[in-house]
Design a protein around this motif. Structure first.
Motif, mmCIF file in Angstrom:
data_model
loop_
_atom_site.group_PDB
_atom_site.id
_atom_site.type_symbol
_atom_site.label_atom_id
_atom_site.label_comp_id
_atom_site.label_asym_id
_atom_site.label_seq_id
_atom_site.Cartn_x
_atom_site.Cartn_y
_atom_site.Cartn_z
ATOM 1 N N LEU A 1 0.829 -1.219 0.000
ATOM 2 C CA LEU A 1 0.000 0.000 0.000
ATOM 3 C C LEU A 1 0.859 1.262 0.000
ATOM 4 C CD1 LEU A 1 -2.756 -1.004 2.590
ATOM 5 C CD2 LEU A 1 -3.087 -0.637 0.141
ATOM 6 N N SER A 2 2.090 1.146 0.463
ATOM 7 C CA SER A 2 2.964 2.318 0.479
ATOM 8 C C SER A 2 4.037 2.244 -0.614
ATOM 9 C CB SER A 2 3.615 2.482 1.854
ATOM 10 O OG SER A 2 4.264 1.286 2.232
ATOM 11 N N ALA A 3 3.794 1.423 -1.621
ATOM 12 C CA ALA A 3 4.755 1.320 -2.725
ATOM 13 C C ALA A 3 4.897 2.667 -3.423
ATOM 14 C CB ALA A 3 4.287 0.268 -3.732
ATOM 15 N N ALA A 4 6.089 2.923 -3.912
ATOM 16 C CA ALA A 4 6.331 4.192 -4.604
ATOM 17 C C ALA A 4 5.528 4.272 -5.899
ATOM 18 C CB ALA A 4 7.823 4.331 -4.897
ATOM 19 N N ALA B 1 0.442 0.344 -5.459
ATOM 20 C CA ALA B 1 -0.264 0.655 -4.209
ATOM 21 C C ALA B 1 -1.779 0.563 -4.394
ATOM 22 C CB ALA B 1 0.135 2.057 -3.742
ATOM 23 N N GLN B 2 -2.267 1.105 -5.506
ATOM 24 C CA GLN B 2 -3.714 1.064 -5.766
ATOM 25 C C GLN B 2 -4.201 -0.381 -5.929
ATOM 26 O OE1 GLN B 2 -3.929 3.448 -9.301
ATOM 27 N NE2 GLN B 2 -3.795 5.405 -8.201
ATOM 28 N N ARG B 3 -3.405 -1.182 -6.637
ATOM 29 C CA ARG B 3 -3.824 -2.572 -6.849
ATOM 30 C C ARG B 3 -3.808 -3.351 -5.533
ATOM 31 N NH1 ARG B 3 -7.028 -3.391 -11.067
ATOM 32 N NH2 ARG B 3 -6.431 -5.120 -12.390
ATOM 33 N N ALA B 4 -2.880 -3.012 -4.667
ATOM 34 C CA ALA B 4 -2.830 -3.688 -3.362
ATOM 35 C C ALA B 4 -4.094 -3.377 -2.562
ATOM 36 C CB ALA B 4 -1.581 -3.257 -2.598
ATOM 37 N N ALA B 5 -4.537 -2.130 -2.620
ATOM 38 C CA ALA B 5 -5.770 -1.773 -1.913
ATOM 39 C C ALA B 5 -6.958 -2.529 -2.496
ATOM 40 C CB ALA B 5 -6.002 -0.255 -2.008
ATOM 41 N N TRP B 6 -6.998 -2.582 -3.815
ATOM 42 C CA TRP B 6 -8.066 -3.342 -4.493
ATOM 43 C C TRP B 6 -8.035 -4.814 -4.062
ATOM 44 C CZ3 TRP B 6 -7.130 -7.426 -7.880
ATOM 45 C CH2 TRP B 6 -8.235 -7.916 -8.569
ATOM 46 N N ALA C 1 -8.266 -8.810 7.574
ATOM 47 C CA ALA C 1 -8.507 -7.982 8.763
ATOM 48 C C ALA C 1 -7.206 -7.387 9.320
ATOM 49 C CB ALA C 1 -9.216 -8.809 9.836
ATOM 50 N N ALA C 2 -6.107 -8.131 9.187
ATOM 51 C CA ALA C 2 -4.834 -7.653 9.738
ATOM 52 C C ALA C 2 -4.312 -6.417 9.021
ATOM 53 C CB ALA C 2 -3.795 -8.775 9.664
ATOM 54 N N SER C 3 -4.907 -6.083 7.908
ATOM 55 C CA SER C 3 -4.425 -4.920 7.147
ATOM 56 C C SER C 3 -5.215 -3.649 7.452
ATOM 57 C CB SER C 3 -4.517 -5.210 5.639
ATOM 58 O OG SER C 3 -5.877 -5.284 5.236
ATOM 59 N N ARG C 4 -6.088 -3.711 8.445
ATOM 60 C CA ARG C 4 -6.965 -2.558 8.697
ATOM 61 C C ARG C 4 -6.178 -1.269 8.961
ATOM 62 N NH1 ARG C 4 -12.209 -2.501 9.198
ATOM 63 N NH2 ARG C 4 -12.041 -0.570 10.402
ATOM 64 N N ALA C 5 -5.147 -1.360 9.764
ATOM 65 C CA ALA C 5 -4.399 -0.132 10.099
ATOM 66 C C ALA C 5 -3.755 0.466 8.851
ATOM 67 C CB ALA C 5 -3.339 -0.443 11.153
ATOM 68 N N ALA C 6 -3.126 -0.400 8.057
ATOM 69 C CA ALA C 6 -2.473 0.096 6.830
ATOM 70 C C ALA C 6 -3.506 0.656 5.861
ATOM 71 C CB ALA C 6 -1.681 -1.035 6.175
ATOM 72 N N ALA D 1 -10.582 2.880 1.177
ATOM 73 C CA ALA D 1 -11.835 3.024 1.936
ATOM 74 C C ALA D 1 -12.804 1.897 1.594
ATOM 75 C CB ALA D 1 -12.462 4.386 1.641
ATOM 76 N N GLU D 2 -12.870 1.555 0.304
ATOM 77 C CA GLU D 2 -13.751 0.449 -0.110
ATOM 78 C C GLU D 2 -13.256 -0.868 0.480
ATOM 79 O OE1 GLU D 2 -15.014 2.496 -4.394
ATOM 80 O OE2 GLU D 2 -13.788 0.672 -4.382
ATOM 81 N N ALA D 3 -11.939 -1.036 0.530
ATOM 82 C CA ALA D 3 -11.377 -2.261 1.110
ATOM 83 C C ALA D 3 -11.700 -2.347 2.604
ATOM 84 C CB ALA D 3 -9.871 -2.310 0.884
ATOM 85 N N LEU D 4 -11.624 -1.222 3.287
ATOM 86 C CA LEU D 4 -11.975 -1.220 4.718
ATOM 87 C C LEU D 4 -13.409 -1.686 4.916
ATOM 88 C CD1 LEU D 4 -10.245 2.046 5.986
ATOM 89 C CD2 LEU D 4 -9.865 -0.276 6.879
ATOM 90 N N ASP D 5 -14.297 -1.223 4.047
ATOM 91 C CA ASP D 5 -15.695 -1.672 4.123
ATOM 92 C C ASP D 5 -15.794 -3.179 3.900
ATOM 93 O OD1 ASP D 5 -16.595 0.854 4.637
ATOM 94 O OD2 ASP D 5 -17.186 1.284 2.565
ATOM 95 N N ALA D 6 -15.019 -3.682 2.922
ATOM 96 C CA ALA D 6 -15.083 -5.114 2.601
ATOM 97 C C ALA D 6 -14.473 -5.970 3.700
ATOM 98 C CB ALA D 6 -14.350 -5.365 1.278
ATOM 99 N N VAL D 7 -13.427 -5.445 4.333
ATOM 100 C CA VAL D 7 -12.767 -6.194 5.418
ATOM 101 C C VAL D 7 -13.685 -6.292 6.628
ATOM 102 C CG1 VAL D 7 -10.864 -6.050 7.082
ATOM 103 C CG2 VAL D 7 -10.434 -5.691 4.641
ATOM 104 N N GLY D 8 -14.406 -5.214 6.873
ATOM 105 C CA GLY D 8 -15.344 -5.226 7.992
ATOM 106 C C GLY D 8 -14.681 -4.870 9.309
ATOM 107 N N PRO D 9 -15.467 -4.818 10.381
ATOM 108 C CA PRO D 9 -14.947 -4.377 11.689
ATOM 109 C C PRO D 9 -13.986 -5.390 12.301
ATOM 110 C CG PRO D 9 -17.233 -5.102 11.891
ATOM 111 C CD PRO D 9 -16.895 -5.144 10.430
#
Lengths: 296, 168
Positions: free
Chosen positions: B115-118, B123-128, B138-143, B160-168
């Protein structure tokens, strides 16, 4: 909803005009063709180039997706091959697009004896938020087989969606289509065409556009005959110039190619629709009769 | 898949490693034309995205576009390739991991670092991809939370969409 229901049979598709001399006077044929990885390696195969040239000569305009080359010579060289029989095609091409180092270009190749392009109309649809991997290229065309004051004018908007983000891209295309509708107050015809990586059952987002419809429905458009990914999308009553005729040019049947040879040409078949060459401003809209048609 | 097809794919995979660029490009093109039958070649095709030869890279990328989710045994090598310095190799490795969904749960830490790739495409594909893993990520929530604040609007939206998909 789908406009018309009249896909051509392979035999009918073979009746498509072979060259500019026999094209119909009462319609212009607009096609979309994803020519997979269209670059130097494909241009090096003479038989493939010949099939591609024969495809282009059947139509008045072909919107092409997947030009992939760092060279600027691929499309000029291809257009020379198209014109080798005396045809007079020309082209316009967009910038290299894509998020990675692997880029693609869109191009429109058109028959200058029947079509002209407004050179000032070329551009790329704005892509706020980067929702589209390869933002569509647009250009405005006019038919030349009617006096200029009567001639059908229209935007073509060429698109190749990212197969991994199809729902998001279709959503973004709603905004892109509506931007094109608003771009010129004197132009109501917007035809979005290309490889959508989705078929009509997945077009629910597009239905937010009032009057939206599409030409290709109920048939496959890829060379393996398993997917309906390619289409021409426009609105009624605005594009009442649509004749109701459309088709998929099956590469295997049309050119007598076995699957493996057809795949050397592309993994997509060309799709097309026919439009009257004169503007129908102010005329009543109407959906086309659901009956088979043959392009003469 | 027939034995002949399997043998053909294996032959083409070996050809991807040929010294001659023309041979490599031909192999990538034929694997592309094989469609989903080339799924066993997913990892070599991702490696071929780092080839110095343009046509080889383009045909390899085109083959990967149509390939679908990779086999389970490809996940480990793809996690390695997701960390490649070559952005196109990393991009396609991450894409295939995303297509694998929760089967790629072992890739979460690597994807979170990506997610922090230059290179923004990586980075975008990692979020996707993390979004595609859903609750398994779930372990990626902070990142993802950090990425959701990124200046790049697409990265921020995908995170943000990934956070929604990962859930609480």
């Amino acid at each position: 909803m789908a406009y018309g229901l009249a896909g051509l049979s392979p035999a009918q598709a073979q009746q498509l005009p072979a060259g500019p001399a026999v094209k119909p006077w009462d319609a212009v044929l607009v096609a979309s063709f994803n020519i997979q990885v269209f670059g130097e390696s494909k241009m090096a195969k003479q038989q493939v180039v010949e099939v591609l040239a024969r495809v282009v000569r059947k139509f008045d305009i072909v919107a092409i997706q997947e030009v992939r080359s760092k060279s600027d010579e691929v499309i000029p060289s291809f257009v020379r091959a198209v014109n080798a029989d005396g045809s007079q095609y020309h082209y316009v091409i967009g910038p290299r697009e894509g998020r990675t180092v692997s880029k693609e270009q869109y191009t429109f190749i058109y028959d200058t004896r029947r079509i002209e392009v407004d050179a000032s109309s070329l551009g790329v649809v704005p892509n706020p938020g980067g929702a589209l991997h390869r933002p569509p290229m647009h250009a405005r065309f006019r038919t030349r087989i009617q006096p200029a004051e009567m001639a059908f004018t229209f935007w073509l908007v060429d698109i190749h969606t990212d197969p991994d983000e199809v729902p998001q891209e279709l959503q973004a295309l709603v905004g892109a289509f509506q931007q094109m509708q608003a771009l010129r107050p004197d132009e109501d015809d917007v035809i979005l065409l290309g490889d959508l990586n989705a078929g009509p059952p997945e077009f629910s987002a597009l239905k937010r556009i009032p009057g939206i419809g599409w030409a290709v429905s109920g048939v496959t458009t890829n060379t393996r005959r398993s997917k309906t990914y390619d289409n021409l999308i426009f609105t009624q009553p605005q594009t009442s110039e649509y004749t109701g005729q459309w088709g998929v040019l099956d590469l295997q049947n049309t050119f007598g190619l076995p699957l493996e040879k057809a795949l050397e040409v592309s993994d997509h078949n060309p799709v097309w629709a026919a439009f009257y060459p004169a503007e129908h401003r102010g005329q009543a809209a109407g959906f086309m009769a659901a009956q088979p048609t043959t392009v003469k | 898949m027939t034995d002949k097809t399997t043998n053909d794919i294996e032959t083409l995979v070996r050809q991807l490693g040929a010294a001659d660029a023309g041979q490599r490009a031909e192999a990538a093109e034929r694997l592309c034309r094989a469609g989903t039958a080339a799924i066993s070649a997913a990892v070599p095709l991702v490696r071929a995205c780092g080839d110095a030869d343009d046509p080889t890279r383009e045909w390899a990328a085109a083959a990967l576009e149509e390939l679908g989710p990779p086999a389970a045994e490809a996940i480990g090598p793809l996690v390695e390739l997701a960390q490649s310095d070559h952005s196109l190799v990393a991009y396609w490795a991450i894409t295939l991991l995303g297509r694998s969904g929760q089967a790629a749960a072992s890739a979460v830490d690597v994807l979170a670092r990506c997610l922090s790739a230059a290179d923004l495409s990586v980075a975008q594909r990692a979020a996707w991809a993390l979004g595609k893993l859903g609750p398994a990520a779930a372990a990626s929530r902070a990142a993802l939370g950090v990425a959701a604040q990124a200046a790049d609007p697409r990265l921020a939206r995908l995170a943000a969409e990934a956070l929604d998909a990962v859930g609480p």
